[in-house]
Design a protein around this motif. Structure first.
Motif, mmCIF file in Angstrom:
data_model
loop_
_atom_site.group_PDB
_atom_site.id
_atom_site.type_symbol
_atom_site.label_atom_id
_atom_site.label_comp_id
_atom_site.label_asym_id
_atom_site.label_seq_id
_atom_site.Cartn_x
_atom_site.Cartn_y
_atom_site.Cartn_z
ATOM 1 N N VAL A 99 0.847 -1.197 0.000
ATOM 2 C CA VAL A 99 0.000 0.000 0.000
ATOM 3 C C VAL A 99 0.885 1.250 0.000
ATOM 4 O O VAL A 99 0.656 2.194 -0.761
ATOM 5 C CB VAL A 99 -0.943 0.005 1.219
ATOM 6 C CG1 VAL A 99 -1.756 1.299 1.274
ATOM 7 C CG2 VAL A 99 -1.877 -1.201 1.187
ATOM 8 N N LEU A 100 1.895 1.234 0.850
ATOM 9 C CA LEU A 100 2.796 2.387 0.926
ATOM 10 C C LEU A 100 3.537 2.611 -0.389
ATOM 11 O O LEU A 100 3.716 3.752 -0.813
ATOM 12 C CB LEU A 100 3.816 2.196 2.053
ATOM 13 C CG LEU A 100 3.299 2.275 3.492
ATOM 14 C CD1 LEU A 100 4.464 2.155 4.465
ATOM 15 C CD2 LEU A 100 2.525 3.559 3.752
ATOM 16 N N ARG A 101 3.956 1.526 -1.039
ATOM 17 C CA ARG A 101 4.722 1.684 -2.269
ATOM 18 C C ARG A 101 3.906 2.403 -3.343
ATOM 19 O O ARG A 101 4.430 3.236 -4.090
ATOM 20 C CB ARG A 101 5.204 0.337 -2.810
ATOM 21 C CG ARG A 101 6.217 0.517 -3.939
ATOM 22 C CD ARG A 101 6.564 -0.756 -4.659
ATOM 23 N NE ARG A 101 7.600 -0.493 -5.669
ATOM 24 C CZ ARG A 101 7.366 0.118 -6.829
ATOM 25 N NH1 ARG A 101 6.124 0.517 -7.142
ATOM 26 N NH2 ARG A 101 8.353 0.344 -7.687
ATOM 27 N N GLY A 183 13.603 9.414 -2.860
ATOM 28 C CA GLY A 183 12.764 9.400 -4.053
ATOM 29 C C GLY A 183 12.583 8.010 -4.625
ATOM 30 O O GLY A 183 12.168 7.863 -5.778
ATOM 31 N N GLU A 184 12.865 6.975 -3.818
ATOM 32 C CA GLU A 184 12.771 5.596 -4.276
ATOM 33 C C GLU A 184 11.546 4.908 -3.677
ATOM 34 O O GLU A 184 11.528 4.609 -2.479
ATOM 35 C CB GLU A 184 14.036 4.823 -3.878
ATOM 36 C CG GLU A 184 15.294 5.272 -4.595
ATOM 37 C CD GLU A 184 15.264 4.935 -6.075
ATOM 38 O OE1 GLU A 184 14.498 4.034 -6.464
ATOM 39 O OE2 GLU A 184 16.001 5.582 -6.845
ATOM 40 N N LEU A 189 9.558 -1.817 -0.260
ATOM 41 C CA LEU A 189 9.878 -3.230 -0.422
ATOM 42 C C LEU A 189 11.065 -3.625 0.454
ATOM 43 O O LEU A 189 11.130 -4.755 0.945
ATOM 44 C CB LEU A 189 10.166 -3.537 -1.895
ATOM 45 C CG LEU A 189 9.030 -3.204 -2.873
ATOM 46 C CD1 LEU A 189 9.407 -3.636 -4.284
ATOM 47 C CD2 LEU A 189 7.726 -3.857 -2.429
ATOM 48 N N ASP A 190 12.015 -2.712 0.636
ATOM 49 C CA ASP A 190 13.133 -2.983 1.536
ATOM 50 C C ASP A 190 12.622 -3.173 2.965
ATOM 51 O O ASP A 190 13.052 -4.087 3.678
ATOM 52 C CB ASP A 190 14.143 -1.838 1.500
ATOM 53 C CG ASP A 190 14.842 -1.729 0.147
ATOM 54 O OD1 ASP A 190 14.943 -2.754 -0.548
ATOM 55 O OD2 ASP A 190 15.263 -0.610 -0.213
ATOM 56 N N ALA A 195 10.489 -6.699 7.467
ATOM 57 C CA ALA A 195 9.272 -7.082 8.184
ATOM 58 C C ALA A 195 9.015 -8.586 8.089
ATOM 59 O O ALA A 195 8.601 -9.221 9.065
ATOM 60 C CB ALA A 195 8.082 -6.308 7.623
ATOM 61 N N GLN A 196 9.261 -9.148 6.924
ATOM 62 C CA GLN A 196 9.060 -10.584 6.749
ATOM 63 C C GLN A 196 10.013 -11.379 7.648
ATOM 64 O O GLN A 196 9.615 -12.375 8.262
ATOM 65 C CB GLN A 196 9.276 -10.974 5.286
ATOM 66 C CG GLN A 196 8.959 -12.434 5.000
ATOM 67 C CD GLN A 196 8.874 -12.719 3.505
ATOM 68 O OE1 GLN A 196 8.741 -11.801 2.701
ATOM 69 N NE2 GLN A 196 8.947 -13.986 3.154
#
Length: 231
Positions: A99-101, A183-184, A189-190, A195-196
């Motif tokens: 969602v954030l991405r 700005g990435e 995802l990082d 988190a995973q």
């Protein structure tokens, strides 16, 4: 036709809503201190008198705009989280970063409005800082509900949920900050990868065996290693 016109007129935002719209847009893009009342009034298309009719000060307008943004942002974030995770708490937690991405990749992303605002206001008791703090408390509460469900579904010690939720909030806000500065969009995802690993560690850590408990006691009894002085 006349009825349709009346409906459109009734739905048109009034001066207060237009002032809130303008304040939120300008302050989110440029900051509180860099945005004057004249600019807000001009963009809103209202008279300056309207500003003083509805708000006692610029800070009051900013606080009201942030309160409204909090409601809208949380509704968007919760809906997106639920959509990506379904009945799996683990998928919902990890889906938060997807969602954030999407948000990070949008043209109007300028970071977290609440962190930005809090960074400009010194006093912790200022109404603007209070709204920012309440937003983070509300976000943490939502994350906690997901962590509670995760530990239940994963058969993990429920006492881990509170700490996990605080760690999760750090990952969310950290991703937002890195995405703003770098700005990435892939900062999300990082953070998701970290988190995973965090979720995997929660699951692999159960149950606590007597051997693990003994090792923990032995480790705690040893003096800590010497720390190098930072340069």
């Amino acid at each position: 036709m006349a009825t349709h016109t009346r409906i459109e007129e009734a739905a048109a935002p009034g001066p207060r809503e237009r002032l809130l719209d303008a304040a939120e847009a300008l302050i989110y893009a440029g900051g509180i201190h860099a945005t004057g009342v004249d600019a807000i009034v001009k963009q809103s298309g209202t008279a300056r008198k309207s500003f003083y009719t509805h708000f006692e000060s610029k800070d009051a307008l900013v606080a009201a705009a942030l309160e409204r943004r909090d409601e809208r942002w949380m509704n968007w974030f919760i809906a997106g989280t639920q959509q990506r995770g379904g009945t799996s708490a683990r998928k919902r937690l990890l889906g938060m970063f997807d969602v954030l991405r999407e948000w990070f990749a949008s043209e109007d992303f300028h970071g977290c409005a609440f962190l930005n605002a809090a960074g400009e206001i010194a006093s912790a008791e200022d109404p603007i800082r209070v709204v920012a703090r309440e937003h983070k408390e509300r976000l943490l509460a939502f994350v906690r509900t997901q962590c509670d469900e995760f530990v239940a579904q994963a058969n993990v010690d429920e006492r881990r949920a509170a700490r996990l939720s605080r760690q999760w909030l750090v990952l969310l806000d950290g991703a937002i900050a890195v995405a703003l500065v770098s700005g990435e969009p892939d900062a999300a995802l990082d953070a998701q990868a970290v988190a995973q690993t965090l979720l995997d560690a929660q699951s692999s850590g159960k149950p606590n065996t007597s051997a693990n408990s003994k090792a923990s006691r032995q480790s705690s009894s040893k003096p800590p290693p010497a720390r190098r002085t930072a340069i």
